[in-house]
Design a protein around this motif. Structure first.
Motif, mmCIF file in Angstrom:
data_model
loop_
_atom_site.group_PDB
_atom_site.id
_atom_site.type_symbol
_atom_site.label_atom_id
_atom_site.label_comp_id
_atom_site.label_asym_id
_atom_site.label_seq_id
_atom_site.Cartn_x
_atom_site.Cartn_y
_atom_site.Cartn_z
ATOM 1 N N THR A 91 10.969 30.215 50.680
ATOM 2 C CA THR A 91 9.895 30.918 49.971
ATOM 3 C C THR A 91 10.406 32.216 49.353
ATOM 4 N N LEU A 92 11.202 32.968 50.128
ATOM 5 C CA LEU A 92 11.779 34.204 49.599
ATOM 6 C C LEU A 92 12.700 33.930 48.422
ATOM 7 N N LEU A 93 13.470 32.847 48.518
ATOM 8 C CA LEU A 93 14.398 32.513 47.441
ATOM 9 C C LEU A 93 13.645 32.113 46.173
ATOM 10 N N LEU A 94 12.534 31.412 46.318
ATOM 11 C CA LEU A 94 11.715 31.076 45.155
ATOM 12 C C LEU A 94 11.171 32.341 44.487
ATOM 13 N N PHE A 95 10.727 33.293 45.301
ATOM 14 C CA PHE A 95 10.213 34.559 44.767
ATOM 15 C C PHE A 95 11.317 35.316 44.035
ATOM 16 N N ILE A 96 12.511 35.367 44.637
ATOM 17 C CA ILE A 96 13.637 36.059 44.008
ATOM 18 C C ILE A 96 14.005 35.388 42.692
ATOM 19 N N THR A 97 14.015 34.058 42.681
ATOM 20 C CA THR A 97 14.346 33.319 41.460
ATOM 21 C C THR A 97 13.362 33.639 40.343
ATOM 22 N N LEU A 107 11.541 36.329 40.066
ATOM 23 C CA LEU A 107 11.735 37.736 39.686
ATOM 24 C C LEU A 107 12.961 37.903 38.797
ATOM 25 N N VAL A 108 14.023 37.194 39.115
ATOM 26 C CA VAL A 108 15.248 37.261 38.307
ATOM 27 C C VAL A 108 15.000 36.702 36.903
ATOM 28 N N LEU A 109 14.274 35.587 36.811
ATOM 29 C CA LEU A 109 13.970 34.997 35.503
ATOM 30 C C LEU A 109 13.115 35.944 34.657
ATOM 31 N N VAL A 110 12.164 36.612 35.294
ATOM 32 C CA VAL A 110 11.342 37.589 34.567
ATOM 33 C C VAL A 110 12.211 38.738 34.065
ATOM 34 N N THR A 111 13.145 39.183 34.898
ATOM 35 C CA THR A 111 14.048 40.266 34.504
ATOM 36 C C THR A 111 14.905 39.856 33.313
ATOM 37 N N PHE A 112 15.427 38.635 33.339
ATOM 38 C CA PHE A 112 16.214 38.145 32.203
ATOM 39 C C PHE A 112 15.364 38.106 30.927
ATOM 40 N N ALA A 113 14.133 37.630 31.062
ATOM 41 C CA ALA A 113 13.253 37.550 29.893
ATOM 42 C C ALA A 113 12.973 38.948 29.320
ATOM 43 N N LEU A 114 12.711 39.910 30.190
ATOM 44 C CA LEU A 114 12.453 41.281 29.729
ATOM 45 C C LEU A 114 13.693 41.886 29.087
ATOM 46 N N SER A 115 14.864 41.577 29.631
ATOM 47 C CA SER A 115 16.107 42.086 29.045
ATOM 48 C C SER A 115 16.298 41.545 27.632
ATOM 49 N N ASN A 116 16.063 40.248 27.464
ATOM 50 C CA ASN A 116 16.191 39.646 26.134
ATOM 51 C C ASN A 116 15.178 40.226 25.151
ATOM 52 N N LEU A 117 13.956 40.435 25.632
ATOM 53 C CA LEU A 117 12.926 41.007 24.759
ATOM 54 C C LEU A 117 13.260 42.440 24.369
ATOM 55 N N ALA A 118 13.801 43.204 25.336
ATOM 56 C CA ALA A 118 14.158 44.594 25.033
ATOM 57 C C ALA A 118 15.267 44.660 23.994
ATOM 58 N N LEU A 136 17.111 43.652 42.612
ATOM 59 C CA LEU A 136 18.224 44.018 43.488
ATOM 60 C C LEU A 136 17.728 44.380 44.890
ATOM 61 N N LEU A 137 16.628 45.112 44.966
ATOM 62 C CA LEU A 137 16.075 45.481 46.271
ATOM 63 C C LEU A 137 15.593 44.250 47.030
ATOM 64 N N THR A 138 14.971 43.320 46.316
ATOM 65 C CA THR A 138 14.484 42.092 46.955
ATOM 66 C C THR A 138 15.637 41.238 47.459
ATOM 67 N N ILE A 139 16.703 41.153 46.666
ATOM 68 C CA ILE A 139 17.879 40.398 47.092
ATOM 69 C C ILE A 139 18.506 41.052 48.329
ATOM 70 N N ALA A 140 18.569 42.380 48.335
ATOM 71 C CA ALA A 140 19.116 43.081 49.502
ATOM 72 C C ALA A 140 18.273 42.809 50.743
ATOM 73 N N TYR A 141 16.947 42.827 50.580
ATOM 74 C CA TYR A 141 16.058 42.518 51.706
ATOM 75 C C TYR A 141 16.298 41.098 52.211
ATOM 76 N N PHE A 142 16.442 40.162 51.288
ATOM 77 C CA PHE A 142 16.679 38.764 51.645
ATOM 78 C C PHE A 142 17.988 38.618 52.422
ATOM 79 N N ILE A 143 19.025 39.299 51.981
ATOM 80 C CA ILE A 143 20.321 39.203 52.656
ATOM 81 C C ILE A 143 20.227 39.725 54.079
#
Length: 260
Positions: free
Chosen positions: A74-80, A82-93, A120-127
């Motif tokens: 479940t955590l990995l799905l959430f991180i995935t 979040l990462v996809l949203v970050t990539f989309a925002l980066s491309n839009l910016a 990054l914070l979520t990935i650190a928490y997951f680790i």
């Protein structure tokens, strides 16, 4: 939050970035995040295999390990996501930088970097969740709270009586399983035959209609509770669960036709 910081940034910006800086910032952020996510995913695959190995070697860990696998997935799905949203925002910016729409550009920059930091914070928490040395103990306590939610009350049950009832239930399950020839099995890794888990024996009895579905579910709960106590849960039980263990024992004897 991003809208508020964007409104503030239009008139009171702390940093002024030109087009090249923005392009470099978001392209670098996306690359770093992709690398960290890939390493995290690879490490999780190896760790999941290690959990499966521990479960195979000790069947009493099955419930705790499966609970951990579901939580990590479940955590990995959430991180995935979040990462996809970050990539989309980066491309839009990057894409909107030359549009000349100042408010939109600042909003995308703020949202993109906020998503990057959150990822990054979520990935650190997951680790840290995955490598926690007390992960089995924490999972066992969570299982105990689910199966026996009143175990922490002032009126405790008799743990010795509960274990005595459970041991009798286990003996009946093993004895009943012998008629199906699945009491033990061998594996290439095992030096000796390994006994089939109590949960599996109860499932076989239920599928062959030797016991009812309701009895099977109560057996599973008792098995889960006993295993959780072994692996770090509080060594206490409620009066209700002691009574339940006696009722389940009596019902199991009746269902399989046990004669002392």
């Amino acid at each position: 939050m991003s809208g508020a910081t964007t409104s503030w940034g239009i008139t009171h910006s702390i940093l002024d970035l030109d087009e090249n800086q923005i392009l470099y910032l978001f392209s670098t952020s996306a690359q770093v995040l992709a690398g960290v996510y890939g390493l995290t995913l690879t490490g999780f695959v190896f760790f999941r295999n290690e959990l499966s190995r521990e479960e195979f070697e000790d069947e009493t860990l099955a419930d705790a390990v499966e609970s951990l696998k579901r939580r990590y997935f479940t955590l990995l799905l959430f991180i995935t996501a979040l990462v996809l949203v970050t990539f989309a925002l980066s491309n839009l910016a990057i894409s909107s930088e030359s549009s000349g729409q100042t408010y939109i550009n600042i909003l995308l920059i703020n949202c993109g970097q906020a998503a990057y930091a959150t990822s990054l914070l979520t990935i650190a928490y997951f680790i840290f969740e995955v490598i926690s040395p007390k992960r089995i103990e924490v999972a066992s306590r969570a299982l105990q709270d689910r199966v026996d939610p009143t175990h922490g009350s002032k009126t405790k049950g008799n743990l010795e009586e509960f274990l005595r009832n459970y041991n009798q239930i286990e003996s009946l399950l093993v004895e009943s399983g012998q008629s199906y020839g699945i009491t033990s099995y061998s594996s290439p890794q095992a030096k000796a035959p390994r006994r089939t888990s109590n949960s599996r024996l109860a499932e076989v009895l239920a599928r062959n209609e030797r016991i009812s579905k309701s009895l099977f579910l109560r057996l599973r709960e008792l098995i889960t509770l006993r295993n959780s106590i072994i692996h770090g849960a509080d060594p206490v039980v409620s009066r209700e669960i002691v009574t339940t263990s006696q009722d389940v024992l009596d019902e199991l004897k009746s269902a399989i036709g046990y004669e002392p």
